[in-house]
Design an enzyme around this catalytic site. Structure first.
Site, PDB file in Angstrom:
ATOM      1  N   HIS A 196      21.164  22.304 -26.387  1.00 22.89           N
ATOM      2  CA  HIS A 196      19.759  21.961 -26.637  1.00 22.89           C
ATOM      3  C   HIS A 196      19.394  22.083 -28.120  1.00 22.89           C
ATOM      4  O   HIS A 196      18.346  22.603 -28.475  1.00 22.89           O
ATOM      5  CB  HIS A 196      18.818  22.778 -25.754  1.00 22.89           C
ATOM      6  CG  HIS A 196      18.839  22.310 -24.342  1.00 22.89           C
ATOM      7  ND1 HIS A 196      19.821  22.681 -23.461  1.00 22.89           N
ATOM      8  CD2 HIS A 196      18.024  21.461 -23.681  1.00 22.89           C
ATOM      9  CE1 HIS A 196      19.593  22.098 -22.291  1.00 22.89           C
ATOM     10  NE2 HIS A 196      18.515  21.339 -22.397  1.00 22.89           N
TER      11      HIS A 196
ATOM     12  N   GLU B 124      31.356  12.271 -24.920  1.00 20.78           N
ATOM     13  CA  GLU B 124      29.997  12.038 -25.386  1.00 20.78           C
ATOM     14  C   GLU B 124      29.189  11.327 -24.302  1.00 20.78           C
ATOM     15  O   GLU B 124      27.991  11.544 -24.169  1.00 20.78           O
ATOM     16  CB  GLU B 124      30.042  11.194 -26.668  1.00 20.78           C
ATOM     17  CG  GLU B 124      28.734  11.125 -27.381  1.00 20.78           C
ATOM     18  CD  GLU B 124      28.873  10.494 -28.744  1.00 20.78           C
ATOM     19  OE1 GLU B 124      28.943  11.260 -29.733  1.00 20.78           O
ATOM     20  OE2 GLU B 124      28.908   9.260 -28.817  1.00 20.78           O
TER      21      GLU B 124
ATOM     22  N   CYS C  51      22.818   4.370 -33.205  1.00 20.68           N
ATOM     23  CA  CYS C  51      23.051   5.818 -33.331  1.00 20.68           C
ATOM     24  C   CYS C  51      22.508   6.396 -34.630  1.00 20.68           C
ATOM     25  O   CYS C  51      22.613   7.591 -34.871  1.00 20.68           O
ATOM     26  CB  CYS C  51      24.536   6.129 -33.182  1.00 20.68           C
ATOM     27  SG  CYS C  51      25.143   5.806 -31.516  1.00 20.68           S
TER      28      CYS C  51
ATOM     29  N   HIS D  22      21.825  14.278 -31.787  1.00 22.32           N
ATOM     30  CA  HIS D  22      22.324  14.101 -33.147  1.00 22.32           C
ATOM     31  C   HIS D  22      21.869  12.743 -33.662  1.00 22.32           C
ATOM     32  O   HIS D  22      21.242  11.969 -32.933  1.00 22.32           O
ATOM     33  CB  HIS D  22      23.851  14.246 -33.217  1.00 22.32           C
ATOM     34  CG  HIS D  22      24.612  13.166 -32.533  1.00 22.32           C
ATOM     35  ND1 HIS D  22      25.843  12.723 -32.964  1.00 22.32           N
ATOM     36  CD2 HIS D  22      24.339  12.403 -31.441  1.00 22.32           C
ATOM     37  CE1 HIS D  22      26.288  11.764 -32.169  1.00 22.32           C
ATOM     38  NE2 HIS D  22      25.398  11.557 -31.240  1.00 22.32           N
TER      39      HIS D  22
ATOM     40  N   HIS E   2      19.171  10.780 -30.982  1.00 16.11           N
ATOM     41  CA  HIS E   2      19.451  10.524 -29.568  1.00 16.11           C
ATOM     42  C   HIS E   2      20.312  11.668 -29.046  1.00 16.11           C
ATOM     43  O   HIS E   2      20.906  12.414 -29.825  1.00 16.11           O
ATOM     44  CB  HIS E   2      20.156   9.174 -29.383  1.00 16.11           C
ATOM     45  CG  HIS E   2      21.505   9.112 -30.029  1.00 16.11           C
ATOM     46  ND1 HIS E   2      21.676   9.010 -31.410  1.00 16.11           N
ATOM     47  CD2 HIS E   2      22.742   9.162 -29.500  1.00 16.11           C
ATOM     48  CE1 HIS E   2      22.966   8.995 -31.683  1.00 16.11           C
ATOM     49  NE2 HIS E   2      23.646   9.089 -30.547  1.00 16.11           N
TER      50      HIS E   2
ATOM     51  N   HIS F 129      22.999  13.480 -25.875  1.00 18.80           N
ATOM     52  CA  HIS F 129      24.091  13.275 -24.927  1.00 18.80           C
ATOM     53  C   HIS F 129      24.233  14.510 -24.038  1.00 18.80           C
ATOM     54  O   HIS F 129      23.885  15.616 -24.436  1.00 18.80           O
ATOM     55  CB  HIS F 129      25.419  13.062 -25.654  1.00 18.80           C
ATOM     56  CG  HIS F 129      25.455  11.870 -26.537  1.00 18.80           C
ATOM     57  ND1 HIS F 129      25.587  10.591 -26.055  1.00 18.80           N
ATOM     58  CD2 HIS F 129      25.357  11.760 -27.890  1.00 18.80           C
ATOM     59  CE1 HIS F 129      25.590   9.744 -27.071  1.00 18.80           C
ATOM     60  NE2 HIS F 129      25.449  10.425 -28.198  1.00 18.80           N
TER      61      HIS F 129
END
Length: 155
Positions: free
Chosen positions: A79, A141, A29, A20, A33, A35
């Site tokens: 994904h 996260e 952020c 996201h 990137h 998680h």
């Protein structure tokens, strides 16, 4: 064991990978990137007390909870790239050829962990069977950071 009705909470854990970005954010952020998310869903209800039922002693079949969460959350997001709609970045992605198989999920909110956990709670809560209620949704996260939605805080 006592024969009176007892309320029990059950929790199931799910894992998925997702990227996201936080548009217009003033930190790292703001970049795309990803998680390795860990989602924990807790529900509660009265246990089945029919000795002739194969679900005797269950609040909810874990398989049904898995089906609900996978359909509403995991299968859609694993994904994928989650982005807020109505941003220049989202508009550029919309211009990709229709034939692309990229998994891009547009949402109407900034895709923070906090916003996602509230969205997930709403989606899960709508699908639970009668007599079963959502207690908590926790979304990790990172290994050390999570957001949690609790029903008791949202009455």
């Amino acid at each position: 064991m006592k024969s009176r009705e007892q309320t029990v909470r059950v929790t199931k854990e799910f894992r998925f990978e997702m990227a996201h970005l936080l548009t217009d954010y003033d930190g790292l952020c703001r970049n795309i990137h990803g998680h390795s998310y860990v989602l924990q869903v807790t529900v509660k209800g009265k246990m089945e007390r029919n000795p002739d039922s194969p679900k005797n002693g269950m609040v909810l079949d874990f398989g049904l909870l898995k089906k609900i969460v996978n359909e509403q959350i995991v299968d859609r997001l694993d994904h994928s790239l989650m982005i807020r709609r109505a941003t220049p970045f989202a508009e550029a992605l919309d211009a990709l050829p229709v034939s692309t198989d990229m998994r891009i999920v547009g949402v109407d909110y900034q895709p923070t962990c906090e916003n996602m956990v509230c969205d997930f709670a709403e989606k899960i809560e709508q699908r639970l069977p009668e007599g079963v209620s959502l207690c908590a949704v926790r979304l990790h996260e990172t290994a050390t950071s999570y957001a949690e939605w609790r029903a008791e805080d949202n009455l």
